[in-house]
Motif scaffolding. Structure first.
Motif, PDB file in Angstrom:
ATOM      1  N   UNK A 154       9.619 -27.366 -61.403  1.00  0.00           N
ATOM      2  CA  UNK A 154      10.873 -27.233 -61.153  1.00  0.00           C
ATOM      3  C   UNK A 154      11.127 -26.997 -59.638  1.00  0.00           C
ATOM      4  N   UNK A 160       1.016 -22.753 -51.875  1.00  0.00           N
ATOM      5  CA  UNK A 160       0.786 -21.216 -52.344  1.00  0.00           C
ATOM      6  C   UNK A 160       0.449 -21.244 -53.821  1.00  0.00           C
ATOM      7  N   UNK A 213       4.097 -24.978 -63.261  1.00  0.00           N
ATOM      8  CA  UNK A 213       3.537 -24.331 -64.337  1.00  0.00           C
ATOM      9  C   UNK A 213       2.921 -24.881 -65.460  1.00  0.00           C
ATOM     10  N   UNK A 223       4.126 -38.014 -59.481  1.00  0.00           N
ATOM     11  CA  UNK A 223       2.952 -38.974 -59.102  1.00  0.00           C
ATOM     12  C   UNK A 223       1.841 -38.304 -58.625  1.00  0.00           C
ATOM     13  N   UNK A 224       2.127 -36.889 -58.058  1.00  0.00           N
ATOM     14  CA  UNK A 224       0.931 -36.295 -57.212  1.00  0.00           C
ATOM     15  C   UNK A 224       1.120 -34.789 -57.645  1.00  0.00           C
ATOM     16  N   UNK A 225       2.217 -34.080 -57.506  1.00  0.00           N
ATOM     17  CA  UNK A 225       2.199 -32.796 -57.308  1.00  0.00           C
ATOM     18  C   UNK A 225       1.714 -32.170 -58.546  1.00  0.00           C
ATOM     19  N   UNK A 269      10.135 -37.465 -57.867  1.00  0.00           N
ATOM     20  CA  UNK A 269       8.943 -38.422 -57.984  1.00  0.00           C
ATOM     21  C   UNK A 269       7.712 -38.130 -57.605  1.00  0.00           C
ATOM     22  N   UNK A 270       7.625 -37.034 -56.384  1.00  0.00           N
ATOM     23  CA  UNK A 270       6.473 -36.721 -55.916  1.00  0.00           C
ATOM     24  C   UNK A 270       5.711 -35.800 -56.977  1.00  0.00           C
ATOM     25  N   UNK A 312       7.901 -25.226 -58.095  1.00  0.00           N
ATOM     26  CA  UNK A 312       7.099 -24.381 -58.779  1.00  0.00           C
ATOM     27  C   UNK A 312       6.373 -25.127 -59.834  1.00  0.00           C
ATOM     28  N   UNK A 332       1.489 -23.027 -59.470  1.00  0.00           N
ATOM     29  CA  UNK A 332       1.388 -23.437 -58.000  1.00  0.00           C
ATOM     30  C   UNK A 332       2.588 -23.284 -57.348  1.00  0.00           C
ATOM     31  N   UNK A 333       2.734 -23.285 -55.933  1.00  0.00           N
ATOM     32  CA  UNK A 333       3.888 -23.139 -55.503  1.00  0.00           C
ATOM     33  C   UNK A 333       3.648 -23.837 -54.172  1.00  0.00           C
ATOM     34  N   UNK A 334       4.857 -24.696 -53.894  1.00  0.00           N
ATOM     35  CA  UNK A 334       4.724 -25.305 -52.565  1.00  0.00           C
ATOM     36  C   UNK A 334       6.255 -25.404 -51.991  1.00  0.00           C
ATOM     37  N   UNK A 367       0.953 -37.588 -49.854  1.00  0.00           N
ATOM     38  CA  UNK A 367       2.296 -38.026 -50.010  1.00  0.00           C
ATOM     39  C   UNK A 367       2.684 -39.074 -49.086  1.00  0.00           C
ATOM     40  N   UNK A 412      13.632 -37.863 -54.542  1.00  0.00           N
ATOM     41  CA  UNK A 412      12.259 -37.802 -53.862  1.00  0.00           C
ATOM     42  C   UNK A 412      11.175 -36.965 -54.554  1.00  0.00           C
ATOM     43  N   UNK A 419       5.762 -41.620 -49.179  1.00  0.00           N
ATOM     44  CA  UNK A 419       6.975 -40.567 -48.723  1.00  0.00           C
ATOM     45  C   UNK A 419       6.828 -39.943 -47.494  1.00  0.00           C
ATOM     46  N   UNK A 466       1.640 -19.266 -57.490  1.00  0.00           N
ATOM     47  CA  UNK A 466       2.877 -18.653 -58.259  1.00  0.00           C
ATOM     48  C   UNK A 466       2.019 -17.993 -59.330  1.00  0.00           C
ATOM     49  N   UNK A 505       6.234 -31.394 -43.556  1.00  0.00           N
ATOM     50  CA  UNK A 505       5.344 -30.575 -43.673  1.00  0.00           C
ATOM     51  C   UNK A 505       5.083 -30.009 -45.299  1.00  0.00           C
ATOM     52  N   UNK A 506       4.141 -29.589 -45.524  1.00  0.00           N
ATOM     53  CA  UNK A 506       3.694 -28.858 -46.912  1.00  0.00           C
ATOM     54  C   UNK A 506       2.960 -27.746 -46.746  1.00  0.00           C
ATOM     55  N   UNK A 507       3.431 -26.633 -47.467  1.00  0.00           N
ATOM     56  CA  UNK A 507       2.621 -25.423 -47.330  1.00  0.00           C
ATOM     57  C   UNK A 507       2.230 -24.861 -48.950  1.00  0.00           C
ATOM     58  N   UNK A 567       7.859 -27.529 -49.064  1.00  0.00           N
ATOM     59  CA  UNK A 567       8.097 -28.860 -48.501  1.00  0.00           C
ATOM     60  C   UNK A 567       9.195 -29.204 -47.705  1.00  0.00           C
TER      61      UNK A 567
END
Lengths: 87, 87
Positions: A76, B40, A9, A65-67, A61-62, A7, A41-43, B26, A58, B31, B42, B36-38, A45
């Protein structure tokens, strides 16, 4: 194998024009009881890692670095162990 | 007063180019265990409503009318009662 729900925010002090626009749209549709909207945003993985602590490290760190953008966003996440066959 | 956390995800059968792009990014960052990544959305919505059932019904209608695209997206939400002074 873990399914990680991430999540992201905006930090509470950061302006959220997207949220304000959604709030405006909801008011226009008649949902006047909406007091505020914060958009994020919500992902989901899937991570091929057996060790829970390593998986958490991991993902952290993602996110850094990116998300997420650590300057303006918080993140979180939750880990859920899944069966590798559901890959 | 309720704080509602809304999660909007693409239906499992729908292609998710955004998620694929994040997965690619990633992998490029090293990484490789990401399977997989989806992606969405929030949202956190503050709703000035005392009745839990009415609040749920309103949120469901907001999702159907504006927040989600029911053709390609699923939604779920959680309600949390909050103190109106934290408005």
């Amino acid at each position: 194998m873990y399914l990680v729900k991430v999540y992201i925010t905006l930090k509470p002090t950061v302006n959220d024009p997207q949220g304000l626009t959604i709030k405006g749209g909801l008011h226009t549709l008649g949902f006047g009881q909406v007091k505020s909207v914060r958009a994020g945003k919500y992902m989901e993985i899937k991570l091929d890692e057996e060790d829970r602590l390593k998986a958490e490290e991991q993902i952290r760190e993602m996110c850094r670095k990116l998300l997420a953008n650590p300057v303006i966003e918080d993140f979180r996440f939750e880990l859920e162990e899944i069966n590798p066959t559901s890959r």
